[in-house]
Design a protein around this motif. Sequence first.
Motif, mmCIF file in Angstrom:
data_model
loop_
_atom_site.group_PDB
_atom_site.id
_atom_site.type_symbol
_atom_site.label_atom_id
_atom_site.label_comp_id
_atom_site.label_asym_id
_atom_site.label_seq_id
_atom_site.Cartn_x
_atom_site.Cartn_y
_atom_site.Cartn_z
ATOM 1 N N GLN A 38 0.851 -1.070 0.314
ATOM 2 C CA GLN A 38 0.450 -0.169 -0.345
ATOM 3 C C GLN A 38 1.311 1.720 -0.229
ATOM 4 O OE1 GLN A 38 -3.096 -0.193 3.111
ATOM 5 N NE2 GLN A 38 -4.097 -2.019 2.109
ATOM 6 N N TRP A 39 2.082 1.737 0.548
ATOM 7 C CA TRP A 39 3.082 2.105 0.318
ATOM 8 C C TRP A 39 4.208 2.118 -0.439
ATOM 9 C CZ3 TRP A 39 7.539 2.116 2.845
ATOM 10 C CH2 TRP A 39 8.233 1.118 3.856
ATOM 11 N N LEU A 40 4.822 0.831 -0.623
ATOM 12 C CA LEU A 40 6.133 0.840 -1.211
ATOM 13 C C LEU A 40 5.322 0.583 -2.681
ATOM 14 C CD1 LEU A 40 8.783 0.322 -0.994
ATOM 15 C CD2 LEU A 40 8.946 -1.594 -0.712
ATOM 16 N N ARG A 41 5.380 1.985 -3.394
ATOM 17 C CA ARG A 41 4.960 1.812 -4.804
ATOM 18 C C ARG A 41 5.667 2.298 -5.854
ATOM 19 N NH1 ARG A 41 -0.247 0.509 -6.220
ATOM 20 N NH2 ARG A 41 -1.645 0.333 -3.717
ATOM 21 N N PRO A 42 5.423 1.939 -7.162
ATOM 22 C CA PRO A 42 6.464 2.703 -7.935
ATOM 23 C C PRO A 42 7.017 4.202 -8.015
ATOM 24 C CG PRO A 42 5.067 1.401 -9.004
ATOM 25 C CD PRO A 42 4.552 1.418 -7.701
ATOM 26 N N ARG A 43 6.321 4.674 -7.486
ATOM 27 C CA ARG A 43 6.874 6.552 -7.052
ATOM 28 C C ARG A 43 7.458 5.951 -6.449
ATOM 29 N NH1 ARG A 43 2.484 11.447 -6.820
ATOM 30 N NH2 ARG A 43 4.601 13.369 -6.607
ATOM 31 N N LEU A 44 7.741 6.226 -5.176
ATOM 32 C CA LEU A 44 8.678 5.628 -3.531
ATOM 33 C C LEU A 44 9.276 5.456 -4.243
ATOM 34 C CD1 LEU A 44 8.605 6.535 -1.225
ATOM 35 C CD2 LEU A 44 8.117 4.182 -0.458
ATOM 36 N N PHE A 45 9.635 4.414 -5.661
ATOM 37 C CA PHE A 45 10.287 3.564 -6.354
ATOM 38 C C PHE A 45 12.131 4.414 -6.420
ATOM 39 C CE2 PHE A 45 8.924 -0.785 -5.403
ATOM 40 C CZ PHE A 45 9.671 -1.833 -4.509
ATOM 41 N N ALA A 46 10.657 5.475 -7.537
ATOM 42 C CA ALA A 46 11.880 6.398 -8.313
ATOM 43 C C ALA A 46 11.864 7.453 -6.676
ATOM 44 C CB ALA A 46 10.833 7.166 -8.689
ATOM 45 N N LEU A 47 11.439 7.535 -6.245
ATOM 46 C CA LEU A 47 12.331 8.614 -4.916
ATOM 47 C C LEU A 47 13.391 8.381 -4.559
ATOM 48 C CD1 LEU A 47 12.026 11.609 -3.725
ATOM 49 C CD2 LEU A 47 10.555 9.537 -1.408
ATOM 50 N N LEU A 48 12.974 6.990 -4.091
ATOM 51 C CA LEU A 48 14.474 6.470 -3.434
ATOM 52 C C LEU A 48 15.674 6.271 -4.793
ATOM 53 C CD1 LEU A 48 12.909 2.920 -2.013
ATOM 54 C CD2 LEU A 48 14.228 5.216 -0.493
ATOM 55 N N SER A 49 15.146 6.162 -5.721
ATOM 56 C CA SER A 49 16.500 6.200 -6.978
ATOM 57 C C SER A 49 17.017 6.994 -7.234
ATOM 58 C CB SER A 49 16.003 5.958 -8.092
ATOM 59 O OG SER A 49 15.052 4.690 -8.412
ATOM 60 N N ILE A 50 16.300 8.180 -6.758
ATOM 61 C CA ILE A 50 16.606 10.086 -7.157
ATOM 62 C C ILE A 50 17.788 10.262 -6.253
ATOM 63 C CG2 ILE A 50 15.668 12.734 -6.894
ATOM 64 C CD1 ILE A 50 15.443 11.546 -9.534
ATOM 65 N N THR A 51 17.225 9.801 -4.443
ATOM 66 C CA THR A 51 17.827 9.685 -3.427
ATOM 67 C C THR A 51 19.270 9.462 -3.463
ATOM 68 O OG1 THR A 51 15.623 9.573 -2.033
ATOM 69 C CG2 THR A 51 18.224 8.570 -0.733
ATOM 70 N N ALA A 52 19.531 7.711 -4.589
ATOM 71 C CA ALA A 52 20.587 7.464 -4.678
ATOM 72 C C ALA A 52 21.665 8.448 -5.203
ATOM 73 C CB ALA A 52 20.325 5.914 -5.071
ATOM 74 N N VAL A 53 21.052 8.733 -6.011
ATOM 75 C CA VAL A 53 21.545 9.484 -7.228
ATOM 76 C C VAL A 53 22.250 10.693 -6.731
ATOM 77 C CG1 VAL A 53 20.922 10.885 -9.324
ATOM 78 C CG2 VAL A 53 19.738 9.040 -8.991
ATOM 79 N N LEU A 54 21.967 11.172 -5.754
ATOM 80 C CA LEU A 54 22.240 12.243 -4.794
ATOM 81 C C LEU A 54 23.511 12.262 -4.338
ATOM 82 C CD1 LEU A 54 19.441 13.659 -3.382
ATOM 83 C CD2 LEU A 54 20.717 14.411 -4.935
ATOM 84 N N THR A 55 23.689 10.586 -3.444
ATOM 85 C CA THR A 55 24.418 10.196 -3.479
ATOM 86 C C THR A 55 25.537 9.528 -3.892
ATOM 87 O OG1 THR A 55 23.621 8.424 -1.869
ATOM 88 C CG2 THR A 55 24.398 9.515 -0.839
ATOM 89 N N PHE A 56 25.462 9.001 -5.246
ATOM 90 C CA PHE A 56 26.463 9.056 -5.929
ATOM 91 C C PHE A 56 27.441 10.097 -6.597
ATOM 92 C CE2 PHE A 56 26.595 8.276 -10.897
ATOM 93 C CZ PHE A 56 27.199 7.640 -10.616
ATOM 94 N N VAL A 57 26.821 11.343 -7.599
ATOM 95 C CA VAL A 57 27.264 12.448 -7.388
ATOM 96 C C VAL A 57 27.933 12.922 -6.529
ATOM 97 C CG1 VAL A 57 26.949 14.313 -8.556
ATOM 98 C CG2 VAL A 57 25.193 12.709 -9.399
ATOM 99 N N LEU A 58 27.397 12.827 -5.184
ATOM 100 C CA LEU A 58 28.197 14.015 -4.082
ATOM 101 C C LEU A 58 29.748 12.822 -4.275
ATOM 102 C CD1 LEU A 58 25.741 14.803 -1.998
ATOM 103 C CD2 LEU A 58 26.689 15.984 -3.172
ATOM 104 N N THR A 59 29.175 11.666 -3.910
ATOM 105 C CA THR A 59 30.734 10.699 -3.395
ATOM 106 C C THR A 59 31.835 10.920 -4.296
ATOM 107 O OG1 THR A 59 29.276 9.185 -2.174
ATOM 108 C CG2 THR A 59 31.457 8.044 -2.664
ATOM 109 N N ALA A 60 30.803 11.114 -5.645
ATOM 110 C CA ALA A 60 31.943 10.845 -6.905
ATOM 111 C C ALA A 60 32.918 12.269 -7.467
ATOM 112 C CB ALA A 60 31.414 10.782 -8.169
ATOM 113 N N THR A 61 31.878 13.501 -6.796
ATOM 114 C CA THR A 61 32.434 14.790 -7.031
ATOM 115 C C THR A 61 33.661 14.855 -5.535
ATOM 116 O OG1 THR A 61 30.116 15.502 -7.970
ATOM 117 C CG2 THR A 61 32.133 16.651 -6.812
ATOM 118 N N ASP A 62 33.392 14.118 -4.509
ATOM 119 C CA ASP A 62 34.125 14.054 -3.770
ATOM 120 C C ASP A 62 35.733 13.643 -3.637
ATOM 121 O OD1 ASP A 62 34.968 14.091 -1.411
ATOM 122 O OD2 ASP A 62 34.279 12.630 -0.456
#
Length: 475
Positions: free
Chosen positions: A216-240
């Motif tokens: 009821q809550w772990l739906r495609p849109r939430l997976f999209a949000l989790l993907s975006i969250t992973a993108v943030l630290t991916f870019v920040l760690t790689a930039t670091d």
Amino acid sequence: MGAEVKTAMTIEPYRKILGLPGVRALMLVGLIARVPVIAAGIVLTLHVVNTMHLGYAQAGLVGTASTLGTAIGSPLAGRLIDRHGLRPVLIVTTAAQGMFWSIAPQLSYHVLLIGALIAGVLSLPVFSLVRQCIAALIPADQRRPGFALDSMAVELSYMLAPAAAVAAVTAFGSRPTMYAVGIGVVGAGLALITLNPPTRSAAERENPQAAVPRRQWLRPRLFALLSITAVLTFVLTATDLTLIATLKGSGQETWIGLVIAVWCGYSLIGGFVYGALHRSISPLLLAGAMSALTIPLGLVGGGWWWLLLALIPAGVLCAPSLSATIDTMSQWVPSAARGEAMGLHGTALTVGVAAGAPFAGTIIDAYGPGWAFAATGTAGVLLALIALPLWRLAGAGIRTAPTPEPVPAATAPGDTQLAGATAAATTWAAAPEPASAWEGTVLAEASISGAASTTPAAASKIGVSGQDLRPDHRS
């Protein structure tokens, strides 16, 4: 006069947040508690390299084991908090951390590797816990400045912890520093146990929700949000990592600490401004913009000061992007599953960290740091575009439908079925738009099940590597 009024308006949201009961203490304890947790990964790396006299590859494996354990344990701890409360989970994780750090300095490498994995699974859930409690203490319409404050506190912790860890290891050696880290982590756990902040609001405690199935809550849109969250630290760690490689390659490694500290400062400024805004911004847009603004960093030539200037556009979006993902997460999940959802958010951050460093390292080794900036930013933009369809598709067409009025008991069975169906159809047609994707879905399902339940048949019926100064930053 105008400047004073504008400053007061900017500070006012934060003054209101810090005036709420329990928020100021939570923010202060969270800021202090994160420092030993952040320092732990760096101290482990320096212990393997300096004291055990092994290579960075072996140190990286220890960091990877700890990171993997944290990725597994974060949602597990959140789910246990949802079910059994805060203190039992904190007692177990604090005891586990005390046991690990009391013996870790004397362990052989292979035993330390296994211990790091287990300690990661049983790590103190400081990051996700503080965010879960912020969502409980602050009303939904004021959470954005609250999460912005939390992101700024994370930046301050990451400005303090790495420097303190390196200085302590240099002055006293890795073994005494490991014991000190253990004392700090246990102290953080005891402080949180004593504070015992609520994980649900007063209204949620008065009217507790039953356990909500994940479907009821772990739906495609939430997976999209989790993907975006992973993108943030991916870019920040790689930039670091790329920043470090760039400055080392140009013989300016003495400025690495300053450049990264100022980069954190940009993020602090961006988080402060974002929290004072009158409206939210999509985390998908923020993450995509931060990634796009990372691409041209490889074109910067000259001294380190030019790099400092070039980092401003992407830097000011760091904290806003993180706080936007947390704010959105808190709105999209029910309170009964908030702990597990925040744990999944932490796992997404960890996944981004784990992927960012090796990606950037591969590009740096093959083509140089300039191309690593471009490749990192491009990868972030592409990942954001991949998440876009799920972001737009999920929740489309969902409408909120209140539970239909009860049918009088004297109605005949046949009339009851007809009345129930008619009431459901009427309320569905007149329903307003949902406040959130989760709320709309659950209420819609409640309406359908309410109509069905009026029939007789239905009546019985959720590593830090030594080179990365803030890799766990968004964890």
